[in-house]
Structure formats: C-alpha cells, structure tokens
Design an enzyme around this catalytic site. Structure first.
Site, PDB file in Angstrom:
ATOM      1  N   HIS B  67       0.836  -1.217   0.000  1.00  0.00           N
ATOM      2  CA  HIS B  67       0.000   0.000   0.000  1.00  0.00           C
ATOM      3  C   HIS B  67       0.865   1.259   0.000  1.00  0.00           C
ATOM      4  CE1 HIS B  67      -3.061  -2.912   1.136  1.00  0.00           C
ATOM      5  NE2 HIS B  67      -3.996  -1.985   1.016  1.00  0.00           N
ATOM      6  N   PRO B  68       0.382   2.307  -0.663  1.00  0.00           N
ATOM      7  CA  PRO B  68       1.103   3.592  -0.633  1.00  0.00           C
ATOM      8  C   PRO B  68       0.795   4.341   0.661  1.00  0.00           C
ATOM      9  CG  PRO B  68      -0.934   3.862  -1.820  1.00  0.00           C
ATOM     10  CD  PRO B  68      -0.885   2.399  -1.416  1.00  0.00           C
ATOM     11  N   SER B  84      -6.676   3.905  -5.698  1.00  0.00           N
ATOM     12  CA  SER B  84      -6.113   4.635  -4.571  1.00  0.00           C
ATOM     13  C   SER B  84      -6.184   6.142  -4.811  1.00  0.00           C
ATOM     14  CB  SER B  84      -4.665   4.181  -4.355  1.00  0.00           C
ATOM     15  OG  SER B  84      -4.191   4.626  -3.117  1.00  0.00           O
ATOM     16  N   GLU B  87      -9.701   7.218  -4.075  1.00  0.00           N
ATOM     17  CA  GLU B  87     -10.032   7.159  -2.648  1.00  0.00           C
ATOM     18  C   GLU B  87      -9.341   8.286  -1.870  1.00  0.00           C
ATOM     19  OE1 GLU B  87     -10.610   2.322  -3.023  1.00  0.00           O
ATOM     20  OE2 GLU B  87      -8.833   3.126  -2.031  1.00  0.00           O
ATOM     21  N   GLN B  88      -8.065   8.522  -2.170  1.00  0.00           N
ATOM     22  CA  GLN B  88      -7.340   9.586  -1.466  1.00  0.00           C
ATOM     23  C   GLN B  88      -7.900  10.962  -1.850  1.00  0.00           C
ATOM     24  OE1 GLN B  88      -3.208   9.436  -0.656  1.00  0.00           O
ATOM     25  NE2 GLN B  88      -2.957   7.277  -1.186  1.00  0.00           N
ATOM     26  N   PHE B 119       0.936   3.025   7.129  1.00  0.00           N
ATOM     27  CA  PHE B 119      -0.389   3.255   7.725  1.00  0.00           C
ATOM     28  C   PHE B 119      -1.459   3.056   6.657  1.00  0.00           C
ATOM     29  CE2 PHE B 119      -3.824   6.406   8.611  1.00  0.00           C
ATOM     30  CZ  PHE B 119      -4.300   5.844   9.778  1.00  0.00           C
ATOM     31  N   LEU B 121      -5.554   2.847   5.802  1.00  0.00           N
ATOM     32  CA  LEU B 121      -6.874   3.266   6.267  1.00  0.00           C
ATOM     33  C   LEU B 121      -7.806   3.329   5.058  1.00  0.00           C
ATOM     34  CD1 LEU B 121      -8.322   4.691   8.861  1.00  0.00           C
ATOM     35  CD2 LEU B 121      -7.868   6.806   7.610  1.00  0.00           C
ATOM     36  N   ALA B 122      -9.042   2.879   5.241  1.00  0.00           N
ATOM     37  CA  ALA B 122     -10.039   2.993   4.167  1.00  0.00           C
ATOM     38  C   ALA B 122     -10.399   4.467   4.028  1.00  0.00           C
ATOM     39  CB  ALA B 122     -11.268   2.142   4.479  1.00  0.00           C
ATOM     40  N   ALA B 123      -9.651   5.185   3.174  1.00  0.00           N
ATOM     41  CA  ALA B 123      -9.769   6.645   3.094  1.00  0.00           C
ATOM     42  C   ALA B 123     -11.174   7.092   2.717  1.00  0.00           C
ATOM     43  CB  ALA B 123      -8.747   7.203   2.096  1.00  0.00           C
TER      44      ALA B 123
END
Lengths: 173, 173
Positions: B67-68, B84, B87-88, B119, B121-123
């Site tokens: 994951h980034p 990603s 989501e981000q 870290f 997390l489901a952003a």
C-alpha cells in the site's frame, strides 16, 4: 549490489528493487523483507522459495496466473514487465513468424484451458524451438506434476532475476 | 456486473477486473479464482478474506507493504493506482496545504519505522482531519493489535472496491 546494501534497505526500497523477481507478485518480496537480515544471495533466494512453498495450492496457482503467455497478447500490446520483455526477447519470441506465433497461441490456449494457469518457462534458459517443444510436451503431463514443474520454473526465473540484481554468476545458481 | 458474469470469467479476465481489490496484490485475486463458482458478492468477499487470514504473518505484513502512504510521495509523483487515487482524492488528501502534508508525512514516517509497514486506512470512509487523528492514535497501539487493525482496513477497502465492481450498495457491506 552486495548483501549489506540489501540488508540496509527499508521495505519501500526492497519492494522497488525485488518486487518483480516473482513476476507481478510484489507481495512476496514485501513478505520476504520480514525475514531480513540475509546472509547472502542463497539465503535471500531460500526465503522467496519458502514463501512460495508455504502457500496453499490456490496461492501457488495464483502466482502462475500472474505470468503472461510466452509470445502472447501482452507481448504484442507492449504491456509486459521489463524483465519479461527482456527474457522473451532473448529467447527469440519477439520475432516469430505468423505461423509460429499462431501455433504457440493455440498451444498456450490449450494449456490454459487444461490446467487453469498459463504455461510458465524460464525463457532465458530456452529458445524459440525449445519453447514450443516443451509446451507441447508439458501439455500432456498430469495436473499435479505440472503444477510442480511450473513452480520450479517460477523459481528458476526468480533465481536468474535475483542474480542479475546482485550481479552474481548465473552459472553458479 | 452480476455474479453469473463473474463466474463466467477465465482467470485472465478475473485478474484484470479484481486484481487490485487488494491494493497491488493481483496474486490474491488470481488465487481466489480457484474457489469459483461464487454464489454472490458476500461469498466472493469471503474467499478474499480467507486467503488473507490464512497467510503467515510475513505475508499479511507483505500485503500492507504494497500500500502507498496516504498523501505521500506516490500521490505527488502521480504513480498511485486508479483506485487509490480516487479514494485519497475523495478524502481530500490531494488538496492538503503544505503544513498539513508535512505533518502527515512525519506521522507516516514514524508509523513505518515503528511497525515496518505503512499506515493503511479505508480513506473513503474518512476525511483529511480524521486521517491525521487516526494515524496519531494508531501510532501508539501495540504491534500485534495494530497488525489486526490494519488488516481490517485492507478488508474494508476490498469490500468497497468489490461493491463498486458489482454495483452493490456500499451501505449494506
């Protein structure tokens, strides 16, 4: 690159460098980083192989399914990984005539339909005539034996790619 | 896309479609294909989760390491996966001010150094203020607990991405 350099890498660097020694499975390099420090190339290789061997059969088949066909659609579309492009090119698979390419595509399709994963071969240790011959031969093998053979080829590819990265002598692998 | 469509896919199509529901781990989708036929979205999800749960700890850490960082160097360089990036962006992480971005980079670095994975997390279920707060909180958790928490987030991300692909209602997940 020597093993001290490898051992000094954080996981981001490690995955950048070793993420494709198992084709399109950066997860495996990312897992192997947990096993550092490594004593030498042999030790590093051992951890990659141990991870593969410990996977359930579905995971081992999954590794195979992340591989492209040899002389297949990804080669034509230009979407191979750099390593795979180099290896297939070295085996003469980028310059096949139409007949040879269609014959290989037909065998690849039969193989995928029979085993549920693509035909995997360490192309660098082979050439265009041998690829086709080996594919025709392995197409007739029992499934359980073929899974073992294919994973053996994944490990050969892994060994060669690791040796490239650590500039080791491939003849000693 | 309904489950009949999913069940009709060969492994190449399946990996193309589901290869990134676990970030940068197409191996897992490729393994899950072995478990078809699937009865519904819930069943499909169950097989993804079961594969994660059956991995050795190094493999679970490996998933996280694929994951980034949130609001990290990959976002700035534009090398995030499409999922990603979306989501981000949805969580407001693409438009942080310099101070906020540097503060998050510092916390991310501390987290990576402490746990040996980034870290996660489901952003999509969060926003820029919550990301920073949650990161600061989880940084203080015991390692074993944090591994479980992070894998729980991987599963949430997987659920949301699967629901997108099957056009299910995310509220029911």
């Amino acid at each position: 690159m020597d093993i001290e350099k490898v051992n000094s890498m954080d996981f981001g660097e490690f995955v950048d460098v070793f993420g494709n020694v198992i084709e399109r499975c950066p997860l495996i390099a990312a897992a192997v980083w947990s096993q550092r420090l490594f004593s030498d190339l042999e030790d590093l290789k051992k951890h990659f192989f141990a991870f593969i061997d410990a996977l359930p059969q579905s995971g081992q088949e999954g590794i195979l399914r992340c591989h492209p066909d040899l002389a297949g659609s990804e080669l034509r579309r230009g979407t191979l990984t750099a390593e795979s492009q180099r290896e297939q090119s070295g085996a003469g698979l980028t310059t096949l005539g139409t007949d040879e390419r269609l014959r290989l595509a037909e065998l690849n399709a039969q193989y995928r339909a029979r085993f549920g994963f693509p035909f995997v071969l360490a192309a660098r240790l082979s050439d265009r005539a041998a690829v086709s011959r080996e594919l025709a031969r392995r197409l007739l093998c029992p499934s359980a034996q073929e899974l073992r053979t294919a994973l053996g080829q994944v490990k050969k590819i892994c060994s060669l790619r690791l040796a490239d990265l650590l500039h080791a002598d491939p003849a000693k692998l």
